[in-house]
Structure formats: C-alpha cells, structure tokens
Design an enzyme around this catalytic site. Structure first.
Site, PDB file in Angstrom:
ATOM      1  N   GLU A 132      18.959  64.105  78.417  1.00  0.00           N
ATOM      2  CA  GLU A 132      18.876  65.079  77.346  1.00  0.00           C
ATOM      3  C   GLU A 132      18.135  66.345  77.743  1.00  0.00           C
ATOM      4  O   GLU A 132      18.290  67.391  77.120  1.00  0.00           O
ATOM      5  CB  GLU A 132      18.220  64.446  76.109  1.00  0.00           C
ATOM      6  CG  GLU A 132      16.709  64.488  76.024  1.00  0.00           C
ATOM      7  CD  GLU A 132      15.989  63.737  77.142  1.00  0.00           C
ATOM      8  OE1 GLU A 132      16.614  62.906  77.806  1.00  0.00           O
ATOM      9  OE2 GLU A 132      14.791  63.985  77.350  1.00  0.00           O
ATOM     10  N   HIS A 144       5.979  61.803  78.817  1.00  0.00           N
ATOM     11  CA  HIS A 144       7.100  61.045  79.384  1.00  0.00           C
ATOM     12  C   HIS A 144       7.235  61.241  80.902  1.00  0.00           C
ATOM     13  O   HIS A 144       8.038  60.552  81.529  1.00  0.00           O
ATOM     14  CB  HIS A 144       8.415  61.442  78.714  1.00  0.00           C
ATOM     15  CG  HIS A 144       8.517  61.058  77.279  1.00  0.00           C
ATOM     16  ND1 HIS A 144       8.344  59.770  76.839  1.00  0.00           N
ATOM     17  CD2 HIS A 144       8.757  61.802  76.163  1.00  0.00           C
ATOM     18  CE1 HIS A 144       8.480  59.720  75.526  1.00  0.00           C
ATOM     19  NE2 HIS A 144       8.725  60.945  75.095  1.00  0.00           N
ATOM     20  N   ASP A 169       1.825  59.852  69.740  1.00  0.00           N
ATOM     21  CA  ASP A 169       3.177  60.381  69.564  1.00  0.00           C
ATOM     22  C   ASP A 169       4.103  59.264  69.072  1.00  0.00           C
ATOM     23  O   ASP A 169       3.892  58.090  69.386  1.00  0.00           O
ATOM     24  CB  ASP A 169       3.677  60.926  70.905  1.00  0.00           C
ATOM     25  CG  ASP A 169       4.971  61.704  70.810  1.00  0.00           C
ATOM     26  OD1 ASP A 169       4.913  62.934  70.817  1.00  0.00           O
ATOM     27  OD2 ASP A 169       6.043  61.051  70.741  1.00  0.00           O
ATOM     28  N   HIS A 176       6.998  58.580  70.114  1.00  0.00           N
ATOM     29  CA  HIS A 176       7.692  57.974  71.251  1.00  0.00           C
ATOM     30  C   HIS A 176       6.681  57.456  72.269  1.00  0.00           C
ATOM     31  O   HIS A 176       5.651  58.086  72.515  1.00  0.00           O
ATOM     32  CB  HIS A 176       8.623  58.990  71.907  1.00  0.00           C
ATOM     33  CG  HIS A 176       9.646  59.544  70.973  1.00  0.00           C
ATOM     34  ND1 HIS A 176       9.445  60.717  70.269  1.00  0.00           N
ATOM     35  CD2 HIS A 176      10.859  59.078  70.605  1.00  0.00           C
ATOM     36  CE1 HIS A 176      10.510  60.951  69.508  1.00  0.00           C
ATOM     37  NE2 HIS A 176      11.377  59.969  69.694  1.00  0.00           N
ATOM     38  N   ASP A 207       5.249  63.871  65.532  1.00  0.00           N
ATOM     39  CA  ASP A 207       6.595  63.440  65.167  1.00  0.00           C
ATOM     40  C   ASP A 207       6.573  62.099  64.434  1.00  0.00           C
ATOM     41  O   ASP A 207       7.629  61.539  64.126  1.00  0.00           O
ATOM     42  CB  ASP A 207       7.517  63.362  66.387  1.00  0.00           C
ATOM     43  CG  ASP A 207       6.872  62.724  67.599  1.00  0.00           C
ATOM     44  OD1 ASP A 207       5.701  62.312  67.519  1.00  0.00           O
ATOM     45  OD2 ASP A 207       7.536  62.643  68.648  1.00  0.00           O
ATOM     46  N   TYR A 237       8.680  68.000  65.705  1.00  0.00           N
ATOM     47  CA  TYR A 237       9.870  68.829  65.855  1.00  0.00           C
ATOM     48  C   TYR A 237      10.445  69.305  64.523  1.00  0.00           C
ATOM     49  O   TYR A 237      10.414  68.589  63.524  1.00  0.00           O
ATOM     50  CB  TYR A 237      10.959  68.034  66.608  1.00  0.00           C
ATOM     51  CG  TYR A 237      10.454  67.471  67.895  1.00  0.00           C
ATOM     52  CD1 TYR A 237      10.283  68.287  68.995  1.00  0.00           C
ATOM     53  CD2 TYR A 237      10.093  66.126  68.005  1.00  0.00           C
ATOM     54  CE1 TYR A 237       9.775  67.797  70.188  1.00  0.00           C
ATOM     55  CE2 TYR A 237       9.586  65.621  69.195  1.00  0.00           C
ATOM     56  CZ  TYR A 237       9.428  66.469  70.289  1.00  0.00           C
ATOM     57  OH  TYR A 237       8.917  65.976  71.452  1.00  0.00           O
TER      58      TYR A 237
END
Length: 341
Positions: free
Chosen positions: A117, A159, A195, A197, A284, A323
């Site tokens: 992505e 990440h 976060d 994620h 997020d 986001y």
C-alpha cells in the site's frame, strides 16, 4: 512541553495508495501534521522547535545498513529505470522462495517491504530522515532534564522493521528515540505503542533485546493490519524473553477495556524498571477513524495522557497514526494536555 516539528515532512507527499483494489489518495498525507500542529497550538502548546539535524548513527544501530542504503536510492533507481508512476512493490519473496536482494529496483522494492500500500516518492527518504531528527531531538530534550516532549513525526515509523518498510513507515522513529535514551545512559527504556495497528517494526527491532520493553495495544491481527505479527503469545526471545507484551483487542473496543489493557502494560513497564518511556502515539483508535475499528472518544485521550503522567517517567511522545478526520488534532492535544496537567 516542547513540540519538535519540521516543514520537511511535506517532502513526503505521495499521491497514490493501494486500498480496496484501487489507487486512492493516501490516508497518510501532509494535512495530518498541519491539523495536529494547529490543534496543539490552540491547546496552549506554543513551544515549537525545529529538530537538530542528525546523521544515521542511531538508525544504524536498529536498521540493516543495506536497507537504509536502499531507502536512500530507491526513488532515483526507480526513475532511472524509466518508471513513470510512484514506486509501489509488486513482487515479494514469499514462502519457499529465495531471500536475496535483487539488483532490479522492481524486485528490490518487494524485498525490502512487507506491504504494497505504501508508495515511495521523490521526497520520501528526506522526510523520513527529518522525522527521525524530531524523535532524536525529543529524546535529547528529555535527557536535558525535561519531563516530556512531543515529536510530531511524519511519516510515522512504528511499522518500519530491521530491514522492511510498509504501513507508511520507513525508519522507526520511536525506536530511534528509545535507542537515543539508551545511548544517553538510561539502562532500561520502555516503548508503549497505543496506535490502533500493531507496532510490528518496533517489536522486530527489540524482540531479542532485554534493555527495551515493548508493549502494544492494537486491533487483533486476525482482523487488522499488519496481520502477521502482534499476537499475545509473542513475548520476546533470547535476552529479550519477557520484554514484549501484546494486547490484541477486538472490534468495537471501548475505552474501559482499552484502558484496562494500558493499565496492565504500564504496571509491567514499572516492574521492568524503565527509566524513561517512549509512546508511539496513534489516535486512529478514535471512533471515527476511517481505517480502524476501536471506539475511543476525544475525551478518552485526556485520560490516556493523565495515565501516562502518573507513571512518573519522563515521556517522549512520537506521532504515529490517525487519519482522515479533523479530530486527530484535538485527540493529540488532549493526550499532551493530560501529560502536562
């Protein structure tokens, strides 16, 4: 609280992201940092400083040298080979395939990434270096005797693994902040990733180290990106056994359940004996975030910040995700207000 921010984040301005089978405008875009900066100033945080420039000394303690060299040259190699779009990986070394870095840039993109992505663009590397500058400068500010600092990092970093990019992350900002604190003499440092994620990159970097405790609260990877790391049975290995703690949480998680997990994580960090805390702050987890599925409300972020303050530890906050909705700025400001109250 000092805010470390640089306009160089705008050098990272990708136009495409692979999402839902389409190339769409990226969720991670320059407006995020602008919204956050405006909101924290409105909340009374006016001590905004540009970061000091740093070389790769800290990053090279965490990331593979060939990986950092790849990031530096990827865009120029892509353009030199005649590609017209943004650099997006299309081929990956999957199970039972040879693991070696191809000379061809199309193959190299897949070798050094774990997701398709995230595009690499002309200013990506420079922006990633600037984000690291913010994180290291915030750690230096803590070392100088201050109790808290906010690195408004963009692009995010949690990440970014030892030798992999993806999830909008290229160099691991929070890991660099933690390493900088270790280099300044802190014997033990903790990274708390809040976060939505999982911070797969930070876990990868510190998984075999006993000097940095990593705890992550995140969407269960059976349902949420990055899917292949972040399960509860991952606890570290070797010298790092027992210094990783994951809290995979279910769809629709509200603050009470989320807060209970954070309370447990902070208790473990205290038992570990951390002398400083690095927070990978993603907002997020907010109920209206477009790519996540927790249900935290804006007022919950104030309580989050208050809990971080109660640790009594000096805190470096590194910006990660959040986001698409203006409340990301308010939510960040609320965390900082809670820490500073």
């Amino acid at each position: 609280m000092r805010i470390f921010y640089t306009e160089d984040h705008k050098l990272r301005d990708a136009k495409t992201e692979l999402f839902g089978g389409e190339l769409v405008p990226p969720f991670e875009a320059p407006f995020r940092a602008e919204w956050i900066l405006a909101a924290v100033k409105e909340a009374g945080f006016h001590d905004v400083a540009a970061p000091e420039r740093h070389d790769l000394e800290v990053a090279l303690k965490l990331h593979a040298p060939d990986y950092l060299a790849f990031l530096e040259t990827a865009w120029s190699r892509w353009v030199a080979d005649g590609y017209r779009g943004e650099a997006i990986p299309a081929c990956f070394p999957a199970r039972r395939m040879r693991q070696h870095p191809p000379r061809d840039i199309d193959g190299a993109l897949g070798y050094y990434s774990f997701a398709a992505e995230t595009a690499i663009t002309e200013g990506t590397y420079a922006a990633a270096r600037a984000a690291v500058d913010c994180a290291i400068s915030a750690a230096d500010h803590i070392h100088a005797g201050n109790r808290a600092a906010f690195a408004l990092c963009r692009p995010p970093g949690h990440h970014a693994a030892i030798d992999l990019y993806g999830g909008y992350s290229f160099i691991n900002n929070a890991a660099c902040a933690a390493q900088r604190l270790r280099d300044h003499g802190a014997q033990k440092v903790a990274v708390l990733d809040v976060d939505f994620h999982h911070g797969n990159g930070t876990q990868d970097i510190f998984y075999e180290r006993g000097d940095v405790y990593f705890a992550s609260l995140h969407g269960d990877p059976v349902e949420a990106f990055p899917h292949f790391l972040g399960f509860a049975d991952e606890e570290g290995s070797g010298a790092g056994l027992g210094t990783t703690k994951n809290y995979p949480l279910s769809r629709g998680t509200l603050f009470d359940a989320w807060s209970a997990a954070m309370t447990d994580a902070l208790s473990r960090i205290e038992t570990f004996g951390a002398e400083a805390l690095v927070v990978s702050l993603g907002v997020d987890t907010f109920e209206r975030d477009p790519i996540s599925f927790f249900r935290l409300k804006s007022e919950d972020y104030l309580r989050m910040g208050e809990a971080l303050k109660r640790t009594g530890l000096p805190v470096v906050v590194c910006m990660e995700g959040g986001y698409g909705v203006p409340e990301i700025g308010l939510n960040v400001a609320n965390v900082l207000t809670g820490i500073s109250s």
